[in-house]
Enzyme design. Structure first.
Site, PDB file in Angstrom:
ATOM      1  N   ASP A  18       0.861  -1.178   0.000  1.00 46.19           N
ATOM      2  CA  ASP A  18       0.000   0.000   0.000  1.00 46.19           C
ATOM      3  C   ASP A  18       0.900   1.232   0.000  1.00 46.19           C
ATOM      4  O   ASP A  18       1.738   1.394   0.892  1.00 46.19           O
ATOM      5  CB  ASP A  18      -0.853  -0.055   1.286  1.00 46.19           C
ATOM      6  N   ASP A  72      -3.291   2.413  -5.961  1.00 45.58           N
ATOM      7  CA  ASP A  72      -2.018   2.425  -5.238  1.00 45.58           C
ATOM      8  C   ASP A  72      -1.836   1.257  -4.270  1.00 45.58           C
ATOM      9  O   ASP A  72      -0.977   1.304  -3.420  1.00 45.58           O
ATOM     10  CB  ASP A  72      -1.868   3.749  -4.482  1.00 45.58           C
ATOM     11  N   GLU A  73      -2.638   0.231  -4.351  1.00 43.75           N
ATOM     12  CA  GLU A  73      -2.430  -0.916  -3.463  1.00 43.75           C
ATOM     13  C   GLU A  73      -2.765  -2.211  -4.197  1.00 43.75           C
ATOM     14  O   GLU A  73      -3.565  -2.218  -5.129  1.00 43.75           O
ATOM     15  CB  GLU A  73      -3.249  -0.788  -2.178  1.00 43.75           C
TER      16      GLU A  73
END
Lengths: 430, 366
Positions: free
Chosen positions: A56, A149-150
């Site tokens: 993350d 973004d993860e």
């Protein structure tokens, strides 16, 4: 028998074994890398045996902006405004002032008046997100993105390929993301997705947290049920009414009782409370729908009451569509009646939408035929057949009035972004 | 019923009527074709309850009568018979016997009394149009017909009288096609009607070779086309077609002239790269250069430049490549004019040599 732990230096990737860190006498330098003398050391007995990770990025939007403008490095940065009127992301400096994601902008600025506010540049963030994803896929094909973004990564059986354990490969990957992309990320490492995701939240930013099989159950014991993926406000309330607040209490429940009382979630509650999550890392899973639902204090049956409850749900779904750069190609309505029977109704849209207005209009059309004697206890709305935002709300040649409504909603969004989420609301929201 | 007919005549007639028969229908009689032998003609009728096609053809009738038999099976048999064969058809009890040369077939029948007759009802408006004009109207509009079920009123061609013309319009919300033809005598008072997509398709097939006029009669709920021994009767779509004139822009001032052939070829090549789902192609016009480009995350990018006629401010605008190709295929003169305003507003495309047809295209964000 003396316990030893596996150790990994996140800076030079050195690997060694050391006595248990709690044994101060035998491990005076437990937190220091013997090779590079830096102190970012991960230690865990199962360190090299765990292979499921959740990565993350830290305050992603803000980190990208700081990367691109080094002057901002030490300033509190808030990404927000844009179309939302709420904080999309806050850097760790801003967080020290109490700024949090999803906080209304005016509140955030009250808490941190010196913050540098930057409008989100989704195109840039998705581009950076794609670069990061590409680096992840270079490490393993089993990458399951959760958002821009993860992602989950499964590194099982890749030790030989990478010449090191998954933990070492992950530390190297994050180091490379930091060096080459310029944003930092946190790693959660465990033996399943549920715990990997929990772990990545434990040590942020630039963290590396490990939950092994031996301590999973004791770790979860006093954690709130909210930590379980899928337990939202409504289920949390219901569990609390049933006297369950912690995951430990869940574990003591009879599995049959869990399933009859909580339906399909019951099985998940049973498994997760024992640290068991059988879901594989699925590289092909993409967001298929975005939905939200609400359970009423008192059952509702009239169209006007249900439509009134539907509107805020549509606003939530629309907000999440915009956040994820997606548009709804179809709408699904979900109703649960007082006998717990679930009805779903769905419809495709001629023009994909990101706007609450059209989700609502379609939702009401789907709702109308279901209105009668039935009392409903739950109402939900979901966006499905998701497509890219670029297809959303293009003026429709066969419906000239549609564009007017779309413009009204866009103007509302602009006002909200300047004055806060509650600055303008539709009459039906009152 | 007993008759003899030449294979070619029977095949031709059968091929016309059988195409309306649905492959999967839950009502057995709808799989059948109604055969009626009377005087010196054989009349065949097939229907799906929305459209009925009837066609008569000369035959030597031994005994008058009627029956129904499976349309697709009958068609397949006749198709496989040798060229020039004489086909004998005879009803034996509840069977239909078909003989040709040394072949003999026996088919199950259903009583002709059970065959649903689609009555046209009274059709107060009637006029005639040449086959050529009808083909042109259909070809220019059918590609823009919507398949969206919820907006059923877009699932056809809107045919109506306007400005002393008969006008056909179709749209799916993304593109719109409008074509006009001189108003035929008797059409002035016709109501605006929406002719369903399937009807349009059947009519186009039947009218492929028609050289004479097509007689058209209609009411508020049905329409009938009669020509060359064929009668096609169809229900109309019961709905209100949107007020399309409001979406046809009037102030677009960025005019670009393109050669359709080279334009279509370039769009086709560049769109190879465009993503399967979106098919977006970007057009950048600057001076006399039109740069077509497409890119996709998965496969790469493509650029091609062609020469165009343009003397306005540079503009960038994106379109669905399939829609561009559909329209380019309709421009018969080979010279098209694009009339643009900006990247977010509808663009008009027309044939430079033909004022009768006009296309409106909604841009995509690229």
């Amino acid at each position: 028998m003396n316990q030893t732990e596996d150790c990994l230096c996140r800076d030079c990737l050195a690997v060694w074994r050391a006595p248990d860190a709690n044994d101060q006498e035998r491990a005076p330098e437990a937190g220091v890398c013997p090779a590079c003398r830096l102190k970012r050391v991960v230690r865990h007995r199962e360190l090299h045996r765990l292979a499921i990770a959740h990565i993350d990025c830290d305050a992603f939007y803000a980190s990208v902006e700081k990367r691109d403008d080094p002057n901002l490095r030490d300033s509190p940065v808030i990404i927000g405004g844009g179309r939302r009127g709420v904080v999309s992301a806050a850097c760790y400096v801003a967080r020290m002032y109490g700024v949090r994601s999803a906080m209304p902008m005016f509140k955030a600025l009250k808490a941190c008046p010196d913050a540098v506010v930057i409008r989100p540049n989704m195109e840039k963030y998705s581009r950076v997100g794609r670069e990061i994803r590409k680096m992840m896929r270079n490490v393993t094909p089993l990458v399951q993105p959760l958002s821009i973004d993860e992602a989950f990564l499964d590194l099982s059986g890749a030790d030989a390929l990478h010449g090191g354990s998954p933990a070492r490969t992950l530390a190297g990957l994050v180091r490379r993301i930091e060096q080459e992309i310029g944003v930092s990320a946190s790693i959660g490492l465990s033996y399943n997705k549920f715990l990997a995701k929990v772990a990545s939240d434990l040590d942020k930013p630039r963290g590396f947290a490990v939950i092994g099989e031996r301590e999973a159950v004791s770790f979860l014991h006093d954690k709130p049920v909210r930590m379980i993926f899928g337990v939202g406000k409504a289920l949390e309330r219901k569990l609390r009414q049933d006297g369950i607040g912690t995951i430990g209490q869940l574990r003591e429940m009879d599995p049959k009782r869990l399933m009859t009382r909580y339906g399909s979630m019951g099985e998940r509650l049973y498994n997760f409370s024992r640290g068991v999550d059988p879901r594989p890392v699925d590289p092909h899973s993409e967001t298929k729908s975005i939905s939200t639902e609400t359970t009423f204090e008192n059952d509702l049956s009239s169209l006007s009451d249900l439509a009134h409850a539907l509107w805020p749900l549509c606003e939530t779904v629309a907000r999440r569509l915009r956040k994820n750069d997606l548009a709804a190609g179809g709408v699904q309505l979900k109703l649960r009646d007082s006998d717990f029977k679930i009805v779903t109704r769905s419809r495709k849209l001629g023009t994909p939408t990101q706007l609450a207005e059209f989700l609502f209009q379609t939702g009401v059309q789907l709702l109308e035929p279901e209105i009668g004697e039935t009392q409903y206890r739950l109402l939900g709305i979901g966006a499905e057949y998701l497509t890219g935002a670029e297809t959303a709300d293009i003026p429709d040649l066969a419906d000239p009035d549609r564009d007017k409504q779309a413009r009204v909603e866009r103007v509302m969004q602009e006002i909200r972004e300047k004055l806060g989420q509650d600055a303008v609301v539709k009459g039906r929201a009152l | 019923m007993k008759l003899t007919i030449e294979r070619a005549a029977l095949l031709r007639t059968l091929s016309h009527v059988q195409s309306v028969v649905e492959r999967r229908t839950t009502i057995p009689i709808l799989s059948n074709v109604l055969m009626q032998a009377e005087g010196s003609t054989l009349s065949l009728t097939a229907t799906d309850m929305d459209i009925a096609i009837n066609e008569s053809t000369p035959a030597s009738i031994g005994a008058e009568g009627a029956t129904t038999a499976p349309a697709h099976t009958l068609y397949d048999i006749v198709r496989k018979l040798p060229d020039g064969a004489q086909v004998e058809l005879g009803k034996e009890g509840d069977r239909l016997e078909l003989r040709a040369g040394r072949s003999r077939f026996t088919l199950q029948t259903l009583p002709n009394e059970d065959f649903p007759v689609m009555t046209g009802g009274e059709m107060p408006h009637s006029f005639a149009m040449s086959g050529e004009a009808m083909r042109r109207i259909i070809d220019s509009t059918r590609f823009a017909i919507s398949t969206e079920e919820t907006r059923y009123y877009l699932n056809g061609v809107y045919l109506h009288a306007a400005d002393d013309k008969i006008r056909a319009v179709a749209t799916d919300g993304h593109r719109l096609a409008k074509v006009e033809s001189p108003l035929p005598d008797g059409a002035a008072g016709m109501p605006g009607v929406i002719v369903p997509r399937k009807t349009v398709g059947e009519l186009r097939k039947l009218a492929e070779e028609t050289e004479g006029d097509i007689q058209i009669s209609l009411s508020d709920t049905k329409i009938r086309f009669a020509f060359d021994g064929v009668v096609l009767t169809s229900k109309l779509i019961d709905g209100t077609f949107p007020d399309y004139e409001r979406v046809i822009p009037s102030g677009n001032d960025k005019m670009m002239q393109v050669d359709c052939r080279s334009f279509a070829d370039a769009v086709d090549r560049v769109s190879t790269i465009a993503t399967e789902k979106m098919r977006a192609v970007k057009m950048a016009v600057n001076g006399s250069a039109l740069t077509l480009s497409a890119s996709s995350q998965d496969s790469g990018s493509a650029v091609e430049e062609i020469e165009v006629g343009y003397d306005n401010d540079a503009i960038e605008i994106g379109f669905n490549s399939r829609y561009l190709l559909d329209i380019a295929n309709q421009i018969e003169s080979g010279q098209a004019q694009f009339e643009m305003a900006d990247a977010a507003s509808p663009t008009i495309v027309r044939d430079i040599d033909d004022a009768a047809a006009l296309y409106v295209l909604m841009p995509m964000r690229v």
